[in-house]
Design a protein around this motif. Structure first.
Motif, PDB file in Angstrom:
ATOM      1  N   GLU A  84      15.975 -54.218  11.265  1.00 56.82           N
ATOM      2  CA  GLU A  84      17.410 -52.660  10.897  1.00 56.82           C
ATOM      3  C   GLU A  84      16.373 -51.600  10.720  1.00 56.82           C
ATOM      4  O   GLU A  84      16.868 -50.620  11.391  1.00 56.82           O
ATOM      5  N   ILE A  85      15.013 -51.892  10.361  1.00 56.32           N
ATOM      6  CA  ILE A  85      14.296 -50.208  10.804  1.00 56.32           C
ATOM      7  C   ILE A  85      13.731 -50.253  12.052  1.00 56.32           C
ATOM      8  O   ILE A  85      14.108 -49.116  12.342  1.00 56.32           O
ATOM      9  N   GLU A  86      13.655 -51.334  12.969  1.00 59.42           N
ATOM     10  CA  GLU A  86      13.174 -51.211  14.383  1.00 59.42           C
ATOM     11  C   GLU A  86      14.749 -50.275  15.212  1.00 59.42           C
ATOM     12  O   GLU A  86      14.539 -50.636  16.186  1.00 59.42           O
ATOM     13  N   SER A  87      16.028 -51.729  14.560  1.00 60.80           N
ATOM     14  CA  SER A  87      17.861 -50.813  15.394  1.00 60.80           C
ATOM     15  C   SER A  87      17.485 -50.019  15.555  1.00 60.80           C
ATOM     16  O   SER A  87      17.925 -49.259  15.724  1.00 60.80           O
ATOM     17  N   LEU A  88      16.941 -49.420  13.967  1.00 63.26           N
ATOM     18  CA  LEU A  88      18.024 -47.564  14.079  1.00 63.26           C
ATOM     19  C   LEU A  88      16.896 -47.117  14.132  1.00 63.26           C
ATOM     20  O   LEU A  88      16.932 -45.934  14.490  1.00 63.26           O
ATOM     21  N   PHE A  89      15.542 -46.737  14.133  1.00 65.94           N
ATOM     22  CA  PHE A  89      14.312 -45.940  14.136  1.00 65.94           C
ATOM     23  C   PHE A  89      14.374 -45.898  15.872  1.00 65.94           C
ATOM     24  O   PHE A  89      12.852 -45.481  15.421  1.00 65.94           O
ATOM     25  N   GLY A  90      13.874 -47.153  16.197  1.00 62.38           N
ATOM     26  CA  GLY A  90      13.004 -48.090  17.454  1.00 62.38           C
ATOM     27  C   GLY A  90      11.036 -48.897  17.115  1.00 62.38           C
ATOM     28  O   GLY A  90      11.352 -48.960  15.300  1.00 62.38           O
ATOM     29  N   GLU A  91      11.343 -49.094  17.979  1.00 61.29           N
ATOM     30  CA  GLU A  91       9.752 -50.492  17.934  1.00 61.29           C
ATOM     31  C   GLU A  91       8.295 -49.253  17.413  1.00 61.29           C
ATOM     32  O   GLU A  91       8.336 -49.636  16.284  1.00 61.29           O
ATOM     33  N   GLU A  92       8.505 -48.336  17.532  1.00 57.05           N
ATOM     34  CA  GLU A  92       7.072 -48.082  17.194  1.00 57.05           C
ATOM     35  C   GLU A  92       7.623 -47.476  15.544  1.00 57.05           C
ATOM     36  O   GLU A  92       6.234 -48.179  15.235  1.00 57.05           O
ATOM     37  N   VAL A  93       8.090 -46.831  14.872  1.00 58.06           N
ATOM     38  CA  VAL A  93       8.955 -46.951  13.239  1.00 58.06           C
ATOM     39  C   VAL A  93       8.710 -47.904  13.028  1.00 58.06           C
ATOM     40  O   VAL A  93       7.945 -48.415  12.041  1.00 58.06           O
ATOM     41  N   GLY A  94       9.376 -49.213  13.353  1.00 58.32           N
ATOM     42  CA  GLY A  94       9.189 -50.185  12.855  1.00 58.32           C
ATOM     43  C   GLY A  94       7.886 -50.823  12.528  1.00 58.32           C
ATOM     44  O   GLY A  94       7.390 -51.413  11.273  1.00 58.32           O
ATOM     45  N   ARG A  95       7.171 -50.616  13.181  1.00 59.72           N
ATOM     46  CA  ARG A  95       5.748 -51.310  13.237  1.00 59.72           C
ATOM     47  C   ARG A  95       5.113 -50.033  12.664  1.00 59.72           C
ATOM     48  O   ARG A  95       4.265 -51.195  11.694  1.00 59.72           O
ATOM     49  N   LEU A  96       5.161 -49.361  12.387  1.00 58.11           N
ATOM     50  CA  LEU A  96       4.453 -48.794  11.394  1.00 58.11           C
ATOM     51  C   LEU A  96       4.757 -48.402  10.263  1.00 58.11           C
ATOM     52  O   LEU A  96       3.574 -48.812   9.038  1.00 58.11           O
TER      53      LEU A  96
END
Length: 696
Positions: A84-96
């Protein structure tokens, strides 16, 4: 708590191009998902991630790092998923966010195991992107600021101790000194409340008694440097209570005996002015010998640059002065965060200031358990540093107390493994020699060399100790398997029929062992008895006529195995090649080797004995002699001459008794075998100076 528009405004001041829409979405998302959750203080839980984001704006962090701070607890504490984080805020933010999240509530058996597992995951996440560390440090700092709201004193102390031992050193290692000082101060207040209160009160009384002494001295320094034509900014403060307490502990002195409780910072325009300012201050005030450090020509490993000196001020006070340029000051304030500020568009790499991180990641692979991981990590982060050089002039920073072995491993693990000797400043020295600041070190190596267990008694760096321990563990496993194979061969010879692979596989299942190597280790360490192995291989075999589970056909050779690894030589009898030997097996322990006439065997009648034999090519061992010598000039020289003539090396000599005209010495000798030893004993007995010579 920062409001939404206030947070956005703070970011926009230093990064006009920041993704305002993403920041707003993250702010609202965090508030909604944390909902009615409360902190121990009673505040809404979402106030915590917002404050963490606010801390990071003070370091001019990029918008993705700020968004990560806003979201860093959503996966752990709410129903939000990584996807959900990755879909809303992008792969880089999701990874962080995934890197910062405490991935699981670890069900460890001990506090150390829990801390070690957290640290392991933390360091691995950091190795992918150092911003994970920056967010985590801000998260821990805000938690420490609100620590007093936690009701359970044991939990407060555990958090404070973990902060002091792991997070504050990490902050120091990346040059974020403000983070480090505040974490240490808050942890110190919790862990040593009486000492904290006492030092704080004394600092307050100093202010009241001497007026604003710090301001007066700072003003004087400003005037002194300004009159010499330097444009500088001078500021001063009392040292932090924790720093004062640590010096009191290290030097074993009272607060009254501590003279340098004030520190001053001089900010110049450029590097040249730093050295000019230093010369002016040293020209005006007496320098305290041994207290000058030049971190400009040789920066700390975290990139910190500054000149440090301590001088005797006119008010009869020792003051510490730090001199640095404005650029150096910015780097010391921001630390590694300076490399991630929005202007630089940093790269997700642990290089630069955090080069030390690569060593920590290597240590992760070499640490055997939780205790070892924590020990190695604390060693890597905590110790004061010295500088040493290779013959080609390459600089290496090492902890104080380091030896040539540590230096070799600092250059490369393979060089450390192959070290046989060292030259320090052109002189051959023992490997246990402690290096001094500025030493030139040349490592002598051999491809046939292997790390020695004895190195652990003097190696101090985490990297060296982890590599040595890893080698010993692997060698111990290999040699234990080899010894188990020899014992296994003897076991199967006592069976009534030959044993094939099928029988071995069946035996492994019956004994609940993973593979053949596990079986050999179990045999060598007596986790399974000979009878149990025979029964597992051929059920009912021990009941067969003529089969004796405890009997053996021939001695087991210990050729090729290393003393202290697969087996231990008894300290009571010091067996050497040529002696008739037996081994005692105790569950979970290496075999202990004794001479056949050792008195220790009388107390081990119920133990499991193994008939052992030296290989005919076995050479070299340590024997112990007791020699009673006449107390006359030249007597000891005559004894030593016997050893020299017979090519026996003295490892240790101890005078244990002096009575009348005689003294008794215990001597440890390096000999080839039992015959070599007996020739030496016979020669000693023939000396007029020697009253008695016996093997212990």
């Amino acid at each position: 708590m920062l409001r939404q528009y206030e947070l956005v405004e703070k970011i926009k001041r230093y990064d006009p191009d920041a993704d305002e829409a993403m920041i707003n979405r993250a702010y609202v998302f965090s508030v909604q998902k944390h909902g009615s959750q409360k902190r121990a203080s009673g505040d809404p839980y979402f106030s915590h991630p917002i404050e963490v984001a606010g801390i990071l704006t003070d370091f001019y962090m990029d918008d993705k790092t700020i968004v990560t701070a806003l979201l860093h607890d959503t996966i752990e504490d709410t129903l939000v998923t990584y996807e959900e984080i990755e879909s809303l805020f992008g792969e880089e933010v999701g990874r962080l966010v995934d890197g910062v999240t405490k991935l699981s509530k670890i069900e460890a058996q001990s506090e150390n195991e829990r801390a070690a597992e957290n640290l392991r995951k933390f360091l691995l996440a950091m190795s992918d992107d150092i911003r994970v560390l920056l967010v985590k440090l801000a998260d821990r700092l805000h938690n420490m600021r609100t620590l007093h709201f936690i009701a359970n004193p044991d939990k407060r102390r555990r958090i404070a101790r973990e902060t002091m031992e792991i997070y504050a050193p990490l902050a120091e290692r990346i040059g974020m000194y403000d983070f480090m000082h505040e974490m240490q101060l808050l942890s110190f207040r919790e862990l040593e409340p009486e000492a904290y209160d006492s030092i704080t009160r004394r600092l307050e009384s100093l202010k009241e008694g001497g007026g604003d002494k710090v301001a007066r001295i700072a003003s004087g320094l400003q005037l002194l440097l300004g009159s010499a034509g330097l444009k500088v900014t001078v500021s001063g403060r009392e040292k932090h209570p924790y720093s004062i307490w640590r010096k009191m502990q290290e030097r074993h002195i009272s607060f009254e005996q501590l003279t340098d409780v004030m520190a001053f910072r001089v900010i110049t325009a450029n590097t040249d002015d730093c050295y000019r300012a230093l010369g002016i201050i040293h020209g005006r005030y007496k320098m305290v010998p041994g207290r000058f450090k030049d971190y400009i020509s040789t920066p700390k490993r975290n990139g910190y640059r500054s000149l440090h000196t301590t001088v005797i001020h006119g008010e009869n006070a020792r003051i510490e002065v730090q001199i640095r340029s404005a650029e150096m000051h910015r780097e010391s304030e921001f630390g590694l965060a300076a490399h991630w500020a929005y202007k630089t568009g940093g790269v997700a790499s642990p290089d630069g200031q955090a080069g030390w991180l690569r060593d920590l990641i290597e240590i992760l692979d070499q640490s055997h358990d939780a205790e070892e991981l924590l020990e190695h990590t604390r060693l890597a982060m905590y110790q004061d540093r010295i500088f040493a050089f290779t013959p080609k002039g390459e600089l290496h920073q090492l902890p104080k107390g380091s030896t040539p072995v540590d230096f070799a491993y600092a250059i490369h693990t393979s060089l450390g493994d192959q070290t046989v000797g060292a030259k320090v400043n052109g002189r051959v020295v023992p490997l246990r020699t402690v290096l001094e600041n500025g030493d030139q070190v040349e490592i002598l190596k051999s491809e046939g060399q292997e790390p020695q267990p004895g190195w652990l008694t003097f190696a101090v760096t985490a990297k060296a100790r982890a590599a040595i321990r890893r080698y010993i563990r692997h060698k111990q496993r290999d040699e234990t398997v080899a010894l188990g194979e020899k014992l296994y061969e003897d076991i199967v010879q006592r069976l009534p029929v030959e044993v094939g692979d099928k029988a071995v596989k069946a035996a492994l299942k019956r004994l609940k062992l993973e593979d053949r190597a596990a079986l050999m280790i179990a045999i060598a360490t007596h986790r399974v008895t000979d009878g149990e192995v025979m029964e597992a291989l051929i059920p009912g075999s021990t009941e067969s006529e003529g089969v004796d589970p405890s009997g053996q056909h021939k001695p087991v050779s210990i050729r090729g195995l290393t003393p202290g690894i697969a087996y231990h030589l008894g300290d009571c009898c010091h067996p050497v090649p040529g002696d008739r030997i037996v081994g005692i097996r105790q569950t979970g322990e290496p075999i202990e080797v004794h001479t056949i006439d050792c008195l220790a065997l009388e107390t081990g009648q119920d133990a499991d004995w193994v008939d052992l034999a030296w290989d005919s090519r076995s050479k070299g061992g340590t024997a112990r002699l007791q020699v009673i010598v006449k107390n006359q000039p030249g007597a000891l020289a005559a004894v030593a001459n016997i050893f020299g003539v017979n090519k026996a090396n003295i490892l240790n000599l101890q005078l244990v008794n002096r009575e009348g005209p005689f003294h008794t010495d215990i001597i440890d000798l390096e000999v080839a075998d039992a015959q070599h030893l007996m020739r030496i004993v016979s020669a000693l007995r023939a000396l007029d100076f020697v009253a008695q010579a016996d093997r212990v």
